[in-house]
Design an enzyme around this catalytic site. Sequence first.
Site, short mmCIF file in Angstrom:
data_model
loop_
_atom_site.label_atom_id
_atom_site.label_comp_id
_atom_site.label_asym_id
_atom_site.label_seq_id
_atom_site.Cartn_x
_atom_site.Cartn_y
_atom_site.Cartn_z
N ARG A 1 0.98 -20.07 -64.84
CA ARG A 1 -0.17 -19.20 -65.13
C ARG A 1 -0.32 -19.07 -66.64
O ARG A 1 0.66 -19.07 -67.37
CB ARG A 1 0.11 -17.82 -64.51
CG ARG A 1 -1.02 -16.84 -64.57
CD ARG A 1 -0.69 -15.58 -63.76
NE ARG A 1 -0.71 -15.88 -62.33
CZ ARG A 1 0.18 -15.44 -61.45
NH1 ARG A 1 1.18 -14.68 -61.84
NH2 ARG A 1 0.08 -15.75 -60.17
N ASN B 1 8.09 -8.75 -64.05
CA ASN B 1 8.49 -10.10 -63.63
C ASN B 1 9.93 -10.35 -64.03
O ASN B 1 10.28 -10.16 -65.20
CB ASN B 1 7.63 -11.15 -64.34
CG ASN B 1 6.18 -11.05 -64.00
OD1 ASN B 1 5.79 -11.28 -62.87
ND2 ASN B 1 5.36 -10.72 -64.99
N ASP C 1 9.10 -17.94 -65.00
CA ASP C 1 8.95 -16.90 -63.98
C ASP C 1 9.91 -17.22 -62.83
O ASP C 1 9.87 -18.31 -62.27
CB ASP C 1 7.50 -16.90 -63.50
CG ASP C 1 7.24 -15.85 -62.43
OD1 ASP C 1 7.86 -15.94 -61.36
OD2 ASP C 1 6.40 -14.97 -62.65
N ASP D 1 10.13 -15.54 -59.85
CA ASP D 1 9.61 -15.10 -58.55
C ASP D 1 9.82 -13.62 -58.25
O ASP D 1 8.89 -12.97 -57.80
CB ASP D 1 10.20 -15.91 -57.38
CG ASP D 1 10.19 -17.40 -57.65
OD1 ASP D 1 9.13 -17.92 -58.04
OD2 ASP D 1 11.24 -18.03 -57.50
N ASP E 1 9.84 -9.78 -58.41
CA ASP E 1 9.03 -8.83 -59.15
C ASP E 1 9.38 -7.43 -58.70
O ASP E 1 9.74 -7.21 -57.54
CB ASP E 1 7.53 -9.06 -58.90
CG ASP E 1 7.09 -10.47 -59.24
OD1 ASP E 1 7.33 -10.90 -60.38
OD2 ASP E 1 6.52 -11.14 -58.36
N ASP F 1 8.65 -10.35 -53.36
CA ASP F 1 8.81 -11.81 -53.37
C ASP F 1 10.25 -12.29 -53.25
O ASP F 1 10.62 -13.34 -53.77
CB ASP F 1 8.15 -12.42 -54.62
CG ASP F 1 6.66 -12.11 -54.69
OD1 ASP F 1 6.04 -11.97 -53.62
OD2 ASP F 1 6.12 -11.99 -55.80
N GLU G 1 10.30 -15.68 -51.48
CA GLU G 1 9.87 -16.74 -52.39
C GLU G 1 11.02 -17.10 -53.34
O GLU G 1 11.28 -18.28 -53.61
CB GLU G 1 8.64 -16.31 -53.19
CG GLU G 1 8.13 -17.36 -54.15
CD GLU G 1 6.95 -16.87 -54.99
OE1 GLU G 1 6.35 -17.72 -55.67
OE2 GLU G 1 6.63 -15.66 -54.98
#
EC number: 3.6.1.15
Length: 177
Positions: free
Chosen positions: A23, A87, A103, A105, A107, A120, A123
């Site tokens: 991102r 994050n 990052d 994953d 959070d 997450d 994830e």
Amino acid sequence: MKLPKEGDFITIQSYKHDGNLHRTWRDTMVLKTTENAIIGVNDHTLVTESDGRRWVTREPAIVYFHKKYWFNIIAMIRDNGTSYYCNLASPYYLDNEALKYIDYDLDVKVFADGEKRLLDVEEYERHKKQMHYSDDLDFILKENVKILVDWINNGRGPFSDAYVNIWYKRYVELKNR
């Protein structure tokens, strides 16, 4: 790399552990830079996702990045109070192109009423296997979740109302210059 100054605009790039761009935030205004930390603000900032989708942030948000801690913090200033999105991520790296981090994953979301949620987890576990996160990395990230929760519970740094107010006020002053 020369450190950005107050009022400068920088790009922020988030990557995944495998090196893929995740991102990008364009035009984050820098509010303060120290040897170890950068404080900035996103306000109607263009965000581009890895799949090319684009969106614009809705409200002003104070962003906090540190070279020691494995997390970054976004304080979203809303009508019903400040909410936080944190994050779990590598300490940041700054080059001529952008402020960059990986990052990981996990959070932590803190709602305006103080409710906290770890997000997450599935994830994270999936990417841990797919991208081969080391045991040392897993330990570091889980320890930093504890540090982050301690900051939240004790109103430390970005989790202090005074911090958010000071930096939002400074942003308004700079924006109106």
